[in-house]
Scaffold this motif. Structure first.
Motif, mmCIF file in Angstrom:
data_model
loop_
_atom_site.group_PDB
_atom_site.id
_atom_site.type_symbol
_atom_site.label_atom_id
_atom_site.label_comp_id
_atom_site.label_asym_id
_atom_site.label_seq_id
_atom_site.Cartn_x
_atom_site.Cartn_y
_atom_site.Cartn_z
ATOM 1 N N ARG A 63 0.810 -1.222 0.000
ATOM 2 C CA ARG A 63 0.000 0.000 0.000
ATOM 3 C C ARG A 63 0.844 1.275 0.000
ATOM 4 N NH1 ARG A 63 -3.164 -3.493 3.111
ATOM 5 N NH2 ARG A 63 -5.217 -3.860 2.183
ATOM 6 N N ASP B 138 -2.504 -3.048 -3.026
ATOM 7 C CA ASP B 138 -3.627 -3.402 -2.159
ATOM 8 C C ASP B 138 -3.698 -4.920 -2.033
ATOM 9 O OD1 ASP B 138 -4.441 -0.780 -1.696
ATOM 10 O OD2 ASP B 138 -5.604 -0.714 -3.566
ATOM 11 N N ASN B 139 -3.570 -5.409 -0.792
ATOM 12 C CA ASN B 139 -3.572 -6.849 -0.526
ATOM 13 C C ASN B 139 -2.512 -7.597 -1.340
ATOM 14 O OD1 ASN B 139 -5.673 -6.715 1.375
ATOM 15 N ND2 ASN B 139 -7.206 -6.723 -0.271
#
Length: 558
Positions: free
Chosen positions: A372, A411-412
């Protein structure tokens, strides 16, 4: 004709003909000349700098080929050479010389403008006598600018003096054929280094040689690609080394991700991050060596890619790359509910991948991960960072908040690093010296100095870098040089480089020597005592045989 003979003599050859070439580009400086036959150069002749000539009056000369021995009688009924090797309209002097050389002969002879003879080292070509060179005046059928003997006269060449040496070296490549006869041209390139050198087999001062000189190719272990002017060693302007050892830049025309991938892999990095254009890392200097670089991405070195060596760029178009940091393991799926690297989270706008590596290493962890753009996580050696599977490479392309040239997952999706492969080993502190710098992470520098009475042996500074070259399969960093040590200038003795095991070796060795001496003395004394005991036996308590007999006699007498 004497002037023209002198020109050829200075070049190591002999005059064949004087030719007037129309509309050449030579500057007219000699309007008239006066000469005698002992000048060594045209500059020694008398001449006028004023003239009434035009370039249509320019002159030139044709000199005899190297290795020419002269013109000799060669009567039809007593040929000195074996039967001719070739005869016809294709014959000329260079062709005949090449034919004889390739078949292992020493001499080549030309006659009647169309006959080629070859002879071994025992050929007595001068047995019938030598004549003036001007007698061998028949133009060759295959090239009228060359002469091929005359009527019952043969022009003879030593073919060994018409070839240049083999220009190939272990680290070079040759294009243009493998014939190294006079006037041949080859292009030399190197396994390491970019560009080519065009060589021509010419004659200079009577010696047949390659002009210019054969280039000396760099050693194959020497890197010919480097990154300059980046924040960290894994990023910067791409510079390549020419075969003359000079460094130059790369034009960004067609510069794409596959090109960056090849550069990074050649330098020892596992992956690339970005291919930069427009002098992103500043303008370079020197020559722009490569243009229109097109790699497939599968090459191991940049010089295996397609490229041009003639550019239409300025340094404002210098290409650059950012490579992935050492220790990079890949992009992996992560979950906010169940982190794959669950320990010691750090976040903030200044976070970047290298900072996270330093953070986790300092806390004693084995893995670090960023995602992130601004989150850092750590993992132990038994942490299963891949338990949710590998993510796509493109999922980990979010720029780091602390350095936008580096990527910090997505993200993830987490970019994972083995922090041990991004740190150099502790170099220690020299005995009798000191070290400045306690960070051993990739890109760091440490400095060494010595106390008064000691002198530093070795370089004072070491840099923690990735070993260059695609042979560095493990991708582990190391110090650029050996750790220096301090030398006692008074005792002229060298002290060990570190304060660890080496400091204890000296005393232990001395104790061992002393123990050996004591044991040796013990066994020597013991052996000497045994020898003395054998030489002087102890008195016995038993009576001797004579005493027993004497006692018996005494009893009988009584």
């Amino acid at each position: 004709m004497v002037t023209f003979n002198m020109v050829c003599d200075k070049m190591g050859g002999r005059l064949v003909a004087v030719v007037w070439f129309v509309s050449t580009l030579m500057v007219i400086e000699i309007a008239s000349s006066q000469w005698i036959q002992d000048e060594t150069g045209l500059e020694d002749c008398k001449f006028d700098n004023t003239h009434d000539c035009e370039h249509e009056d320019d002159v030139s000369v044709i000199c005899q080929l190297p290795g020419y021995l002269g013109c000799f009688n060669h009567a039809r009924k007593s040929y000195l050479f074996p039967p001719f090797k070739e005869q016809g309209n294709e014959v000329h002097a260079l062709r005949c010389i090449k034919l004889c050389y390739e078949e292992g002969y020493v001499f080549a002879g030309l006659q009647y403008g169309s006959y080629c003879y070859c002879g071994g080292s025992d050929t007595m070509y001068d047995l019938q006598g030598k004549v003036a060179d001007s007698k061998c005046s028949y133009p060759c059928n295959g090239d009228s600018n060359q002469l091929c003997g005359g009527d019952r006269l043969v022009g003879v060449f030593d073919v060994r003096k018409t070839f240049c040496s083999d220009p190939r070296t272990p680290n070079s490549r040759v294009e243009g054929g493998v014939s190294f006869i006079f006037a041949s041209v080859v292009n030399i390139s190197c396994q390491v280094g970019f560009g080519q050198v065009r060589l021509q087999c010419s004659q200079e001062a009577g010696e047949v040689k390659w002009i210019p000189d054969i280039p000396k190719c760099p050693d194959v272990t020497q890197p010919d690609v480097r990154l300059v002017n980046g924040d960290y060693p894994n990023m910067g302007r791409v510079e390549v080394m020419a075969i003359n050892g000079e460094w130059g830049t790369v034009c960004d025309d067609y510069w794409r991700q596959p090109d960056a991938n090849v550069v990074c892999r050649q330098l020892g990095y596992k992956d690339y991050i970005t291919a930069h254009s427009g002098a992103f890392f500043g303008e370079g200097t020197g020559e722009i060596l490569l243009d229109n670089v097109e790699c497939t991405g599968d090459e191991t070195r940049l010089n295996e890619c397609a490229f041009l060596t003639v550019d239409n760029c300025g340094h404002d178009a210098d290409a650059g790359v950012t490579c992935q940091l050492p220790g990079y393991l890949g992009c992996f799926v992560d979950s906010t509910e169940l982190r794959v690297l669950p320990f010691n989270k750090m976040s903030g706008p200044s976070v970047h991948a290298l900072q996270c590596i330093i953070h986790c290493f300092g806390k004693g962890y084995f893995f670090s991960g960023v995602e992130r753009g601004n989150e850092c996580y750590c993992g132990r050696i038994d942490t299963a960072y891949d338990r949710l599977g590998r993510a796509r490479r493109s999922d980990c392309r979010m720029a780091c908040g602390g350095n936008s040239n580096l990527h910090c997952g997505g993200d993830n999706a987490i970019s994972v690093f083995d922090v041990t492969k991004a740190h150099c080993p502790d170099p220690g502190v020299p005995r009798g010296g000191a070290r400045t710098g306690n960070s051993f992470v990739f890109g760091s520098t440490v400095h060494f100095s010595c106390e008064d009475g000691f002198q530093l042996s070795g370089e004072p500074s070491l840099h923690c870098l990735l070993a260059q070259g695609h042979t560095n399969e493990s991708g582990v960093v190391g110090w650029t040089l050996d750790v220096p040590h301090c030398v006692d200038t008074d005792a002229t003795s060298s002290l060990d480089t570190t304060t660890s095991l080496g400091a204890a070796i000296g005393p232990l060795f001395a104790v061992g020597i002393l123990l050996v001496i004591v044991i040796t003395i013990f066994f020597v004394i013991r052996r000497r005592k045994r020898r003395i005991a054998n030489t002087h036996p102890k008195p016995s308590n038993n009576p001797s045989p004579d005493a027993v007999q004497y006692a018996k006699c005494q009893r009988g007498y009584s």
